[in-house]
Design a protein around this motif. Structure first.
Motif, PDB file in Angstrom:
ATOM      1  N   THR A  39       0.716  -1.040   0.084  1.00  0.00           N
ATOM      2  CA  THR A  39       0.037   0.093  -0.173  1.00  0.00           C
ATOM      3  C   THR A  39       0.702   1.333  -0.074  1.00  0.00           C
ATOM      4  O   THR A  39       1.807   1.176   0.531  1.00  0.00           O
ATOM      5  N   LEU A  40       0.499   2.108  -0.380  1.00  0.00           N
ATOM      6  CA  LEU A  40       0.775   4.152  -0.742  1.00  0.00           C
ATOM      7  C   LEU A  40       1.330   4.254   1.010  1.00  0.00           C
ATOM      8  O   LEU A  40       2.371   4.483   1.100  1.00  0.00           O
ATOM      9  N   LEU A  72       4.148   5.107  -7.736  1.00  0.00           N
ATOM     10  CA  LEU A  72       3.100   5.790  -7.439  1.00  0.00           C
ATOM     11  C   LEU A  72       2.270   7.257  -8.463  1.00  0.00           C
ATOM     12  O   LEU A  72       1.519   8.373  -8.358  1.00  0.00           O
ATOM     13  N   CYS A 102      -3.146   5.770  -6.484  1.00  0.00           N
ATOM     14  CA  CYS A 102      -2.010   6.809  -5.275  1.00  0.00           C
ATOM     15  C   CYS A 102      -2.009   7.893  -5.283  1.00  0.00           C
ATOM     16  O   CYS A 102      -1.502   9.045  -4.481  1.00  0.00           O
TER      17      CYS A 102
END
Length: 701
Positions: free
Chosen positions: A23-24, A48, A53
């Motif tokens: 996950t981000l 990204l 994102c």
């Protein structure tokens, strides 16, 4: 062996990206995520730039984080998100600037009700500002479609980040043609007029302050870019509106309409000062009037002065009745009625107006007796050096006023001819501070010496200060500026462009006052200047810039630490480099004594003498030169000044290595501390060479 260890420094972020379902937030937890992003880590950038994102990053910088989070970590992820979005990576810039849904999400932040979270506002402003600089066409095109963009920005002007956003729109757009289109668009949106409206006395102080600062920055940026972009012939539309008489009049109306608050007066006056200021702002720019002969680096638009002139009576009223302030405790006691920022800014405005040398403005200032009132404040608030500086600048401007009397107001542009007495009808009779017996034809110099009684005030204040100090009191805080004012009068009396007029005004003084002034100038002021010069001489030496030349000449050099047998002539080479530059009469006793002392210490070498073979075997004698050098010079040459002694020691004696080598027969004084005599040595007698320490003189510098 070093190869037995695993030195392959693989980033942990790469390992995370190889994992499924990362996950981000997990990536943002890594300390080196920003470093890897700026280092163009391909895997990270591709992750990204994914839609989900980018949406999450924009959400983090535009939506308030939950309030139940710990304060230390509450804005951690929004801050990292902002840094990632503004990392100046082409892939992220292209994705953010080219996706209109992301721009819409960013723009939605402005549609919130004020006040905005100041931290989130700064994240938003930084992100939009980066896009304006990197994706100019796309972002400007998007913003111009939003008809309420300027209204929303001004609605949140209480947040300083919105001020920064406006300035980026003005200064960060390139090329010049596109920048001019943006300026015309902002002018069509009436940006300057709206900011001026925010200066009204009834507005919030924070909005007033930010609006004022925005206007000041627009003026400076526009003037700077007008000078740098010489190929642009079209005038800046925002600067044109700012300098127009209509806009300046509206600004002054907003300042004085309704209840006059200190915030509205200060913020409005700051805009006026920026319109009147020279190229360099602040104290440095104001002090340029001494070094540049009151020349201004650009012309002041006369429309600004014509708008200010009718309101000079309002500024005069502020000097008489300032906004109420409570008493404050200072280091010198309780100040029941402080000067206040409003009156200080009025003094700054008067100083700037006098520097323009506009005839109509100067006559109106004289008619209102503004200088007389400023001098009253100068002697009342003896510890406010900010005020003292402005009054000093006013006096200096007036005394140099005749420098421009032969040509019509060179500091103005588009200035129409006006009669000398044309301003008399603009102020109603009975206006406070108005002198009904004042002749409007009087020059500012006449007003300063006759009505303001400048000379008498200087003498009275000086005598009163001497009396206070004689009783054990403290020297007044305005005495330094009073000394400078007195010196300005004397300098202009002796060689100023108005020296004849000033001389006539001095002669018109009462006989006792004229005698006091002549005695003051000849004795008291001269002694004060001499004492100040001596006291400040070493301070000036201490604060000199550490240039490369200064560093090279300071202290020792490398040659002085080399072996003496390899550098035997180093001391003599240094002697040849000595350059004495003493401001003294060559025929004076001091100069003769100094020359004699130099000849005693520095022997002249005749280049015409037959050269000796340095390889011939000769006896080498070492004579130690240990003595108190400065004391020796002062005892044997009492007429020599201490400055000359110190200069000699600084350049030569302090670099003497402490021994000399002589290739000729050495004569040793019979009083040598090392005992023995030349005759004894020549007779071959044994000498123990023990030192007789009672014959040494103590070493002192």
């Amino acid at each position: 062996m070093f190869w037995k260890f695993d030195l392959n420094n693989t980033s942990h972020i790469d390992q995370l990206l190889d994992r499924e379902g990362v996950t981000l937030r997990e990536l943002m937890e890594e300390e080196d995520v920003l470093q890897e992003c700026k280092a163009q880590n391909r895997k990270l950038l591709l992750f990204l730039s994914k839609d989900h994102c980018m949406q999450e990053l924009v959400t983090l910088i535009t939506e308030e984080p939950p309030a139940d989070l710990e304060e230390k970590t509450r804005f951690k992820f929004p801050n990292i998100a902002c840094e990632l979005l503004t990392s100046d990576v082409a892939l992220i810039n292209d994705k953010l600037g080219g996706d209109e849904s992301l721009l819409e999400k960013l723009y939605h932040f402005l549609e919130q009700e004020p006040p905005l979270n100041p931290l989130l506002a700064s994240f938003f402003s930084k992100t939009i500002g980066n896009l304006i600089a990197r994706k100019t066409d796309q972002v400007i095109s998007f913003l111009r479609k939003k008809h309420n963009f300027i209204s929303l920005v001004l609605n949140h002007i209480d947040a300083s980040a919105m001020m920064d956003l406006l300035l980026r729109l003005i200064s960060c757009v390139e090329p010049a043609l596109l920048r001019m289109e943006v300026l015309n668009w902002l002018n069509e949106e009436r940006l300057i007029q709206r900011l001026t409206e925010l200066m009204h006395t009834g507005r919030d102080e924070e909005r007033q302050s930010n609006a004022s600062q925005t206007l000041c920055d627009i003026i400076r940026l526009s003037r700077d870019q007008a000078n740098q972009l010489s190929e642009v012939t079209e005038p800046d539309p925002l600067l044109t509106v700012l300098e127009s008489q209509e806009n300046v009049s509206e600004l002054l109306k907003n300042m004085f309409e309704g209840e006059r608050t200190e915030a509205s007066v200060v913020n409005g006056t700051q805009v006026l000062l920026t319109l009147l200021e020279s190229r360099r702002s602040g104290l440095e720019g104001l002090m340029d009037l001494y070094s540049q002969g009151f020349e201004r680096s650009y012309t002041v638009n006369s429309s600004i002065l014509r708008a200010i002139e009718p309101h000079l009576k309002d500024f005069q009223q502020l000097l008489l009745n300032p906004p109420t302030r409570s008493a404050i405790l200072t280091t010198v006691g309780v100040l029941e009625q402080p000067l206040g920022s409003a009156r200080l800014h009025v003094a700054r405005l008067v100083a700037s107006l006098l520097q323009t040398c506009d005839l109509s403005i100067c006559q109106e200032i004289c008619r209102l007796n503004t200088m007389d009132l400023l001098l009253d404040l100068f002697f009342k608030y003896t510890w406010n050096n900010f005020l003292h500086l402005q009054v000093e600048l006013c006096v200096a401007s007036i005394l140099n006023h005749s420098a421009h009397s032969d040509h019509q107001n060179p500091g103005l542009q588009n200035h129409e001819e006006r009669p000398a007495t044309g301003t008399g009808s603009q102020v109603n009779e009975g206006t406070p501070g108005q002198n009904s017996t004042s002749d409007p034809a009087n020059t500012p110099i006449q007003d300063l010496f006759q009505h303001c009684r400048l000379v008498q005030r200087i003498l009275d204040a000086w005598e009163e200060n001497d009396k206070i100090q004689a009783e054990g009191g403290r020297r007044r805080g305005n005495m330094g500026h009073l000394t400078r004012i007195a010196n300005t009068v004397v300098q202009n009396l002796e060689k100023g462009l108005a020296h004849s007029q000033i001389n006539d005004l001095i002669k018109e003084l009462p006989e006792d006052c004229r005698g006091r002034w002549e005695g003051f100038v000849g004795e008291t002021l001269r002694e004060t200047n001499r004492r100040n010069t001596v006291d400040l001489a070493f301070s000036d030496y201490q604060i000199q810039q550490m240039t490369a030349n200064f560093v090279d000449q300071f202290g020792f050099n490398d040659e002085e630490f080399s072996e003496h047998d390899e550098n035997i002539n180093a001391a003599f080479d240094r002697i040849a480099e000595i350059n004495f530059n003493i401001d003294a009469d060559d025929h004076s006793a001091n100069a003769a004594a100094f020359e004699a002392c130099c000849k005693e210490r520095i022997q002249q070498f005749d280049d015409c003498e037959e050269e000796e073979d340095i390889w011939d075997e000769k006896e080498i004698n070492y004579a130690t030169q240990i003595k108190s050098r400065s004391r020796y010079m002062l005892q044997h040459h009492p007429q020599l000044g201490i400055f000359q002694v110190n200069l000699f020691i600084e350049h030569y004696l302090c670099t003497d290595p402490g021994w000399t080598a002589s290739f000729s027969e050495t004569e040793v004084s019979s009083s040598s501390a090392w005992g023995g005599s030349p005759q004894q040595e020549g007779e071959g007698q044994q000498d123990t060479n023990w030192a007789s320490f009672t014959e040494f003189q103590p070493f002192s510098r």
